[in-house]
Write a protein that holds these residues in place. Structure first.
Motif, PDB file in Angstrom:
ATOM      1  N   TYR A  44     -22.248  34.726   6.592  1.00 37.97           N
ATOM      2  CA  TYR A  44     -23.490  34.178   6.049  1.00 37.97           C
ATOM      3  C   TYR A  44     -23.258  33.521   4.680  1.00 37.97           C
ATOM      4  CZ  TYR A  44     -26.719  35.985   9.567  1.00 37.97           C
ATOM      5  OH  TYR A  44     -27.419  36.217  10.721  1.00 37.97           O
ATOM      6  N   MET A  87     -21.853  30.227   5.362  1.00 36.40           N
ATOM      7  CA  MET A  87     -22.901  29.327   5.850  1.00 36.40           C
ATOM      8  C   MET A  87     -23.805  28.866   4.711  1.00 36.40           C
ATOM      9  SD  MET A  87     -23.920  31.345   9.361  1.00 36.40           S
ATOM     10  CE  MET A  87     -25.366  30.330   9.621  1.00 36.40           C
ATOM     11  N   ALA A 128     -25.073  25.024   3.682  1.00 36.52           N
ATOM     12  CA  ALA A 128     -26.450  24.800   4.109  1.00 36.52           C
ATOM     13  C   ALA A 128     -26.912  23.416   3.668  1.00 36.52           C
ATOM     14  CB  ALA A 128     -27.356  25.875   3.538  1.00 36.52           C
ATOM     15  N   THR A 184     -30.328  22.153   4.197  1.00 40.79           N
ATOM     16  CA  THR A 184     -31.721  22.090   3.768  1.00 40.79           C
ATOM     17  C   THR A 184     -32.099  23.365   3.017  1.00 40.79           C
ATOM     18  OG1 THR A 184     -32.509  23.038   5.844  1.00 40.79           O
ATOM     19  CG2 THR A 184     -32.276  20.640   5.748  1.00 40.79           C
ATOM     20  N   THR A 185     -33.228  23.251   2.302  1.00 44.56           N
ATOM     21  CA  THR A 185     -33.724  24.416   1.552  1.00 44.56           C
ATOM     22  C   THR A 185     -34.186  25.519   2.489  1.00 44.56           C
ATOM     23  OG1 THR A 185     -34.463  22.915  -0.197  1.00 44.56           O
ATOM     24  CG2 THR A 185     -35.354  25.147  -0.223  1.00 44.56           C
ATOM     25  N   LYS A 186     -34.760  25.138   3.626  1.00 43.71           N
ATOM     26  CA  LYS A 186     -35.221  26.124   4.604  1.00 43.71           C
ATOM     27  C   LYS A 186     -34.051  26.961   5.123  1.00 43.71           C
ATOM     28  CE  LYS A 186     -37.665  26.568   9.000  1.00 43.71           C
ATOM     29  NZ  LYS A 186     -38.321  25.836  10.117  1.00 43.71           N
ATOM     30  N   ASP A 187     -32.969  26.270   5.439  1.00 47.67           N
ATOM     31  CA  ASP A 187     -31.787  27.005   5.915  1.00 47.67           C
ATOM     32  C   ASP A 187     -31.243  27.932   4.836  1.00 47.67           C
ATOM     33  OD1 ASP A 187     -32.015  25.659   8.280  1.00 47.67           O
ATOM     34  OD2 ASP A 187     -30.535  24.118   7.764  1.00 47.67           O
ATOM     35  N   MET A 188     -31.240  27.480   3.596  1.00 48.05           N
ATOM     36  CA  MET A 188     -30.746  28.307   2.496  1.00 48.05           C
ATOM     37  C   MET A 188     -31.591  29.568   2.345  1.00 48.05           C
ATOM     38  SD  MET A 188     -29.826  25.426  -0.386  1.00 48.05           S
ATOM     39  CE  MET A 188     -29.409  26.695  -1.577  1.00 48.05           C
ATOM     40  N   GLU A 229     -33.463  31.080   4.637  1.00 43.03           N
ATOM     41  CA  GLU A 229     -33.258  31.974   5.777  1.00 43.03           C
ATOM     42  C   GLU A 229     -31.930  32.714   5.659  1.00 43.03           C
ATOM     43  OE1 GLU A 229     -33.566  29.622   9.272  1.00 43.03           O
ATOM     44  OE2 GLU A 229     -35.759  29.415   9.158  1.00 43.03           O
ATOM     45  N   ILE A 230     -30.901  31.993   5.250  1.00 41.97           N
ATOM     46  CA  ILE A 230     -29.589  32.639   5.113  1.00 41.97           C
ATOM     47  C   ILE A 230     -29.617  33.667   3.984  1.00 41.97           C
ATOM     48  CG2 ILE A 230     -27.171  32.219   4.553  1.00 41.97           C
ATOM     49  CD1 ILE A 230     -27.458  29.484   5.891  1.00 41.97           C
ATOM     50  N   ASN A 247     -31.242  36.813   5.227  1.00 46.73           N
ATOM     51  CA  ASN A 247     -30.309  37.579   6.060  1.00 46.73           C
ATOM     52  C   ASN A 247     -29.254  38.293   5.206  1.00 46.73           C
ATOM     53  OD1 ASN A 247     -31.560  36.804   8.476  1.00 46.73           O
ATOM     54  ND2 ASN A 247     -30.343  34.922   8.607  1.00 46.73           N
TER      55      ASN A 247
END
Length: 299
Positions: free
Chosen positions: A186, A189, A193, A195-199, A201-202, A205
């Protein structure tokens, strides 16, 4: 002239034929020597396969030896996992003198490299008691129990239990290792990343995994501590012997305590009744209204 050359030519032909025969004879002899079996063990011919095949290199020999001597991975893993056994015990000992018994207990504790985690003393009219929680290295647990059983006093009760937590410890360790692997993935990842959304979410997690890792590591530390140090709850008990003087004093003190307790109960009851004063005000009002309603009904 022709007559002289003819005999010379014939001699040359004869010599040539003889030389050819000799050559053929030598060749055949050489072939017979090669085909013929050797006369002794020293003259035996080495087989072609043996002559061609070369000895194995040193590296292959060493690797083979290492592989033969090296245990299987599963067996090695089983051997490295030590047993995780938690030992606990409870003992009640009746003694003649609490102070003397406590000194003996402290000496035994010091001798077995243990320490006192908790100590509680109670003194009543009928008995004295001292409750001690002892943490002792697991290898000295049995010796400590035997030392308390001999020479301290009369053992009233003894309860020893062993809890095997090897399976739980192994399961938590494996899950912890997997969580750490996922945590590293993670984090990798997160670096890539887009996008901000992906950041976000990661990162969420990662936070959950870090919390789970902390809980797992705390559980392993707790098990290690319980395995390394066993726990013994030791109770020293002394029953008081009453003489006539102490019996009189005891009766008088009990009588005074009873009077005090009765007075406290009366005060508590009186205060409880006073706390119900709103209901006492309502009772006359209810009676007045009931009588008035009854008088109207008669008329």
């Amino acid at each position: 002239m022709k007559k002289l050359l003819l005999p010379l030519y014939c001699l040359l032909l004869i010599n040539c034929s003889k030389s050819d025969k000799l050559a053929n004879h030598e060749v055949k002899a050489d072939l017979m020597e090669m085909v013929a079996p050797p006369s002794s063990s020293e003259d035996k011919l080495i087989p072609a396969s043996s002559a061609v095949a070369s000895p194995p290199p040193p590296n292959s020999i060493s690797e083979k030896t290492v592989n033969e001597n090296k245990p299987n991975s599963s067996q090695q893993k089983t051997d490295t996992i030590s047993k995780k056994i938690i030992k606990n015990g409870n003992m009640q000992i009746q003694v003649g003198d609490i102070s003397k018994a406590q000194k003996q207990v402290n000496e035994i504790i010091k001798k077995n490299k243990a320490y006192i985690q908790k100590e509680e003393f109670r003194n009543t009219d009928t008995d004295e008691s001292l409750d001690i929680t002892i943490r002792v290295p697991h290898q000295n647990f049995d010796a400590l129990i035997n030392s308390f059983s001999d020479g301290i006093g009369s053992v009233l009760s003894k309860n020893i239990s062993s809890d095997d937590v090897t399976e739980e410890y192994t399961d938590v360790s494996i899950k912890l290792a997997n969580k750490k692997i996922y945590l590293e993935k993670y984090r990798d990842m997160l670096k890539n990343a887009a996008t901000t959304k992906d950041m976000l979410e990661i990162q969420e997690n990662i936070r959950e995994l870090e919390d789970e890792i902390d809980v797992s590591e705390g559980r392993l530390r707790f098990i290690d501590d319980r395995v390394k140090y066993s726990t013994l709850n030791l109770g020293l008990y002394k029953e008081k012997v009453r003489s006539s003087a102490t019996s009189k004093i005891g009766f008088g003190s009990r009588f005074g305590d009873s009077v005090t307790e009765g007075w406290n109960s009366f005060v508590a009851f009186f205060l409880g009744v006073i706390s119900l004063w709103p209901f006492f005000l309502l009772i006359p009002l209810v009676i007045f209204l009931w009588k008035k309603w009854r008088g109207r009904k008669k008329k």
